[in-house]
Write a protein that holds these residues in place. Structure first.
Motif, PDB file in Angstrom:
ATOM      1  N   PRO A 132      -1.309   3.357   7.459  1.00  0.00           N
ATOM      2  CA  PRO A 132      -1.473   4.334   6.382  1.00  0.00           C
ATOM      3  C   PRO A 132      -2.840   4.240   5.701  1.00  0.00           C
ATOM      4  CG  PRO A 132       0.649   3.253   6.191  1.00  0.00           C
ATOM      5  CD  PRO A 132      -0.115   2.513   7.245  1.00  0.00           C
ATOM      6  N   ASN A 188       0.807  -1.216   0.000  1.00  0.00           N
ATOM      7  CA  ASN A 188       0.000   0.000   0.000  1.00  0.00           C
ATOM      8  C   ASN A 188       0.842   1.269   0.000  1.00  0.00           C
ATOM      9  OD1 ASN A 188      -2.985  -0.528   0.209  1.00  0.00           O
ATOM     10  ND2 ASN A 188      -2.196  -1.973   1.714  1.00  0.00           N
ATOM     11  N   THR A 228      -1.156  17.942   5.157  1.00  0.00           N
ATOM     12  CA  THR A 228      -0.068  18.070   6.155  1.00  0.00           C
ATOM     13  C   THR A 228      -0.226  17.008   7.243  1.00  0.00           C
ATOM     14  OG1 THR A 228      -1.347  19.808   7.222  1.00  0.00           O
ATOM     15  CG2 THR A 228       0.418  20.517   5.759  1.00  0.00           C
ATOM     16  N   ASP A 229      -0.938  17.345   8.314  1.00  0.00           N
ATOM     17  CA  ASP A 229      -0.997  16.471   9.498  1.00  0.00           C
ATOM     18  C   ASP A 229      -1.552  15.087   9.206  1.00  0.00           C
ATOM     19  OD1 ASP A 229      -0.250  18.786  10.572  1.00  0.00           O
ATOM     20  OD2 ASP A 229      -1.911  18.999  11.987  1.00  0.00           O
ATOM     21  N   ASP A 230      -2.617  15.015   8.413  1.00  0.00           N
ATOM     22  CA  ASP A 230      -3.287  13.738   8.210  1.00  0.00           C
ATOM     23  C   ASP A 230      -2.831  13.023   6.940  1.00  0.00           C
ATOM     24  OD1 ASP A 230      -4.692  14.008  10.510  1.00  0.00           O
ATOM     25  OD2 ASP A 230      -6.446  14.927   9.593  1.00  0.00           O
ATOM     26  N   TRP A 231      -1.680  13.426   6.423  1.00  0.00           N
ATOM     27  CA  TRP A 231      -1.142  12.750   5.236  1.00  0.00           C
ATOM     28  C   TRP A 231      -0.795  11.307   5.586  1.00  0.00           C
ATOM     29  CZ3 TRP A 231      -0.798  12.522   0.241  1.00  0.00           C
ATOM     30  CH2 TRP A 231       0.181  11.702  -0.347  1.00  0.00           C
ATOM     31  N   SER A 232      -0.980  10.416   4.629  1.00  0.00           N
ATOM     32  CA  SER A 232      -0.583   9.025   4.815  1.00  0.00           C
ATOM     33  C   SER A 232       0.006   8.543   3.494  1.00  0.00           C
ATOM     34  CB  SER A 232      -1.816   8.210   5.198  1.00  0.00           C
ATOM     35  OG  SER A 232      -1.814   6.978   4.517  1.00  0.00           O
ATOM     36  N   PRO A 233       1.027   7.675   3.536  1.00  0.00           N
ATOM     37  CA  PRO A 233       1.637   7.212   2.294  1.00  0.00           C
ATOM     38  C   PRO A 233       0.699   6.356   1.447  1.00  0.00           C
ATOM     39  CG  PRO A 233       2.589   6.080   4.166  1.00  0.00           C
ATOM     40  CD  PRO A 233       1.718   7.150   4.715  1.00  0.00           C
ATOM     41  N   ALA A 234      -0.448   5.954   2.020  1.00  0.00           N
ATOM     42  CA  ALA A 234      -1.400   5.210   1.203  1.00  0.00           C
ATOM     43  C   ALA A 234      -2.268   6.153   0.370  1.00  0.00           C
ATOM     44  CB  ALA A 234      -2.282   4.336   2.083  1.00  0.00           C
ATOM     45  N   LYS A 285      -5.725   4.142   9.406  1.00  0.00           N
ATOM     46  CA  LYS A 285      -5.374   4.942  10.597  1.00  0.00           C
ATOM     47  C   LYS A 285      -5.636   4.224  11.914  1.00  0.00           C
ATOM     48  CE  LYS A 285      -5.683   9.417   8.306  1.00  0.00           C
ATOM     49  NZ  LYS A 285      -4.366   9.592   7.847  1.00  0.00           N
ATOM     50  N   ARG A 329       6.881   9.061  11.745  1.00  0.00           N
ATOM     51  CA  ARG A 329       6.091   9.673  12.834  1.00  0.00           C
ATOM     52  C   ARG A 329       6.093   8.746  14.033  1.00  0.00           C
ATOM     53  NH1 ARG A 329       0.758  12.017   9.806  1.00  0.00           N
ATOM     54  NH2 ARG A 329       1.827  13.507   8.513  1.00  0.00           N
ATOM     55  N   TRP A 363       7.744   4.350   7.362  1.00  0.00           N
ATOM     56  CA  TRP A 363       6.602   5.166   7.767  1.00  0.00           C
ATOM     57  C   TRP A 363       6.525   5.273   9.295  1.00  0.00           C
ATOM     58  CZ3 TRP A 363       3.638   8.982   7.139  1.00  0.00           C
ATOM     59  CH2 TRP A 363       2.414   9.088   7.767  1.00  0.00           C
ATOM     60  N   ARG A 384       9.821   5.737  -8.751  1.00  0.00           N
ATOM     61  CA  ARG A 384       9.086   4.538  -9.158  1.00  0.00           C
ATOM     62  C   ARG A 384       7.602   4.683  -8.853  1.00  0.00           C
ATOM     63  NH1 ARG A 384      11.169  -0.604 -10.212  1.00  0.00           N
ATOM     64  NH2 ARG A 384       9.395  -1.689  -9.333  1.00  0.00           N
ATOM     65  N   ARG A 385       7.337   5.153  -7.652  1.00  0.00           N
ATOM     66  CA  ARG A 385       5.940   5.273  -7.266  1.00  0.00           C
ATOM     67  C   ARG A 385       5.244   6.360  -8.073  1.00  0.00           C
ATOM     68  NH1 ARG A 385       2.064   5.662  -2.025  1.00  0.00           N
ATOM     69  NH2 ARG A 385       0.907   7.302  -3.037  1.00  0.00           N
ATOM     70  N   PHE A 445       6.374   9.300   1.821  1.00  0.00           N
ATOM     71  CA  PHE A 445       6.369   9.469   3.284  1.00  0.00           C
ATOM     72  C   PHE A 445       6.138  10.930   3.652  1.00  0.00           C
ATOM     73  CE2 PHE A 445       8.786   5.701   2.253  1.00  0.00           C
ATOM     74  CZ  PHE A 445       8.047   4.773   2.958  1.00  0.00           C
TER      75      PHE A 445
END
Lengths: 184, 154
Positions: A70, A33, B99-105, A73, A63, A59, B9-10, B69
Motif C-alpha cells: 500500500p 500504515n 479508483t484503480d491506483d487507490w491504496s489504503p496507505a 506499490k 485485490r 488488503w 476509527r481511522r 480498503f
C-alpha cells in the motif's frame, strides 16, 4: 485514543519539552500504515513497511490479482512478509496463522493435443522416397528402415507386423525394378 | 467512542490530524465531519502563482464502511467547479488514485494534496474534450465510471 494524543500534542506544543515530542514521534513510527493504530500482530514487508497482519491480509484479499504494498506499490504477498515478535509477546505465534489462509487456486492443464494427427499409421512409421541418380535413389528408399528413426514399433505388436510387411513389399518392388531394368 | 468500526476509527484519526495540521490552503469542515464521519466537506484555495490563484473550491468526500480498503468518492461541489482538463463540469475528477491506483496507505490529506498539485500544474484552463457527452451520460457516482487514464502531464 485520538483525543489523548491530541491532548498530549497540545501539552507539548510551542516551547514544550522536546522529550514529549520525541515520544509521540516514536509512537507514530510503530503505527500500521493501514489502520493508523499501533500495529498489532505486526508484520513487515520486504520493502520495510509495517502493518497489522489483519489489515494487510484484508488488503491482499481486496485485490488478489494485483498484490502491491500500500505504501510503495512493490510486489507483496503472504510469503514475502516477516512477522515481528516483541519482548512482551509471550506466545511467539506467527500472526499469519491467525487469519485463515485463503485456499490455493486450482487450475488444470489443457488437454494435450499432438501437433500432427497422422494418417492412421501411428507414430514411428516414416516413408521416404529418394530422388537421385539411379541406383542410389532406390537404395536410399529401401534401406531407410535400418536407421534409428524415432520410436520404431515394438516387436510383437500389430504395428510391427505391418511395418515388416511393408518393408518386404518395398524390398520386392525394388528387386523387381532392378531385374526389369537388367532384363528389359 | 467505545464501539467504533475500524473505518470510523481511522476516519476519526484522520479528521483529528487534518484539523490539527492541514496542508496549505486546505480546511476541513470539522463540525460536519464529526457529526457524520462518512461525509466530509473540504474547502480548498487556489495556490498563489498558479492559474487558480484567489479561487475557492469545495470538495466532497463520501466514505463507505470498507474504507480504507475501498477508495472514497471525491467530487467538486458548489458553484465554482475548477476549469481543468481532468475535471468535468459536474464536479467529477479523472484521477487514477481515486479508483484503480487507490491504496489504503493514502488518506484524505494525500488525496487533497494530489488534487492541489493537479490544479497547480495546469497550463491552460479548459474542460475535458468529452465534457458535454460525459456529463449527459455518466452515473452520479464517479467511481462507476470506467476511467481511462492516459494523460500524465497535468
Amino acid at each position: 485514543m485520538a483525543e489523548t494524543s491530541e491532548a498530549r500534542a497540545s501539552a507539548s506544543a510551542p516551547g514544550g519539552d522536546a522529550g514529549g515530542e520525541d515520544d509521540k514521534h516514536d509512537e507514530r513510527m510503530l503505527e500500521c500504515n493501514i489502520c493508523l493504530d499501533t500495529a498489532r500482530d505486526a508484520v513487515v514487508s520486504m520493502c520495510g513497511h509495517l502493518f497489522c497482519w489483519p489489515c494487510l491480509h484484508q488488503w491482499l484479499e481486496t485485490r488478489p490479482s494485483r498484490q502491491v504494498c500500500p505504501v510503495c506499490k512493490a510486489a507483496i504477498s503472504r510469503d514475502k512478509v516477516i512477522p515481528l515478535y516483541g519482548r512482551g509477546n509471550t506466545k511467539q505465534e506467527d500472526p499469519r496463522n491467525k487469519v485463515p489462509p485463503r485456499p490455493a487456486g486450482q487450475r488444470t492443464e489443457p488437454e494435450n493435443t499432438s501437433g500432427f494427427p497422422g494418417f492412421g499409421f501411428g507414430e514411428g512409421f516414416h516413408m521416404s522416397f529418394g530422388i537421385g541418380a539411379f541406383p542410389f535413389g532406390v537404395f536410399t528408399s529401401t534401406f531407410n528402415f535400418g536407421d534409428p528413426r524415432p520410436s520404431a514399433a515394438p516387436r510383437g505388436t500389430a504395428q510391427y507386423d505391418e511395418e515388416q510387411f511393408l518393408s518386404k513389399i518395398f524390398l520386392w518392388v525394388a528387386i523387381l525394378f532392378v531385374l526389369w531394368l537388367i532384363f528389359a | 467512542m467505545a464501539a467504533m468500526s475500524p473505518s470510523e476509527r481511522r476516519l476519526q484519526k484522520e479528521l483529528m490530524s487534518l484539523m490539527k495540521e492541514p496542508p496549505p490552503g486546505v480546511t476541513v469542515d470539522g463540525d460536519q465531519a464529526s457529526q457524520n464521519l462518512t461525509l466530509w466537506t473540504v474547502h480548498m484555495e487556489g495556490v498563489p502563482g498558479t492559474l487558480y490563484e484567489g479561487e475557492k473550491f469545495v470538495l466532497q468526500f463520501k466514505f463507505t464502511n470498507k474504507y480504507p480498503f475501498d477508495s472514497p468518492e471525491v467530487t467538486f461541489i458548489g458553484n465554482n467547479i475548477p476549469i481543468h482538463p481532468h475535471v468535468y463540469s459536474n464536479g467529477h475528477i479523472c484521477l487514477s488514485i481515486l479508483t484503480d491506483d487507490w491504496s489504503p496507505a493514502l488518506s484524505v490529506q494525500s488525496v487533497c494534496l494530489s488534487i492541489v498539485s493537479m490544479l497547480s500544474s495546469c497550463k491552460e484552463k479548459k474542460r475535458p474534450p468529452d465534457n458535454s457527452f460525459y456529463v449527459k451520460t455518466c452515473n452520479k457516482n464517479p467511481k462507476k465510471t470506467k476511467w481511462w487514464y492516459h494523460d500524465d502531464s497535468v
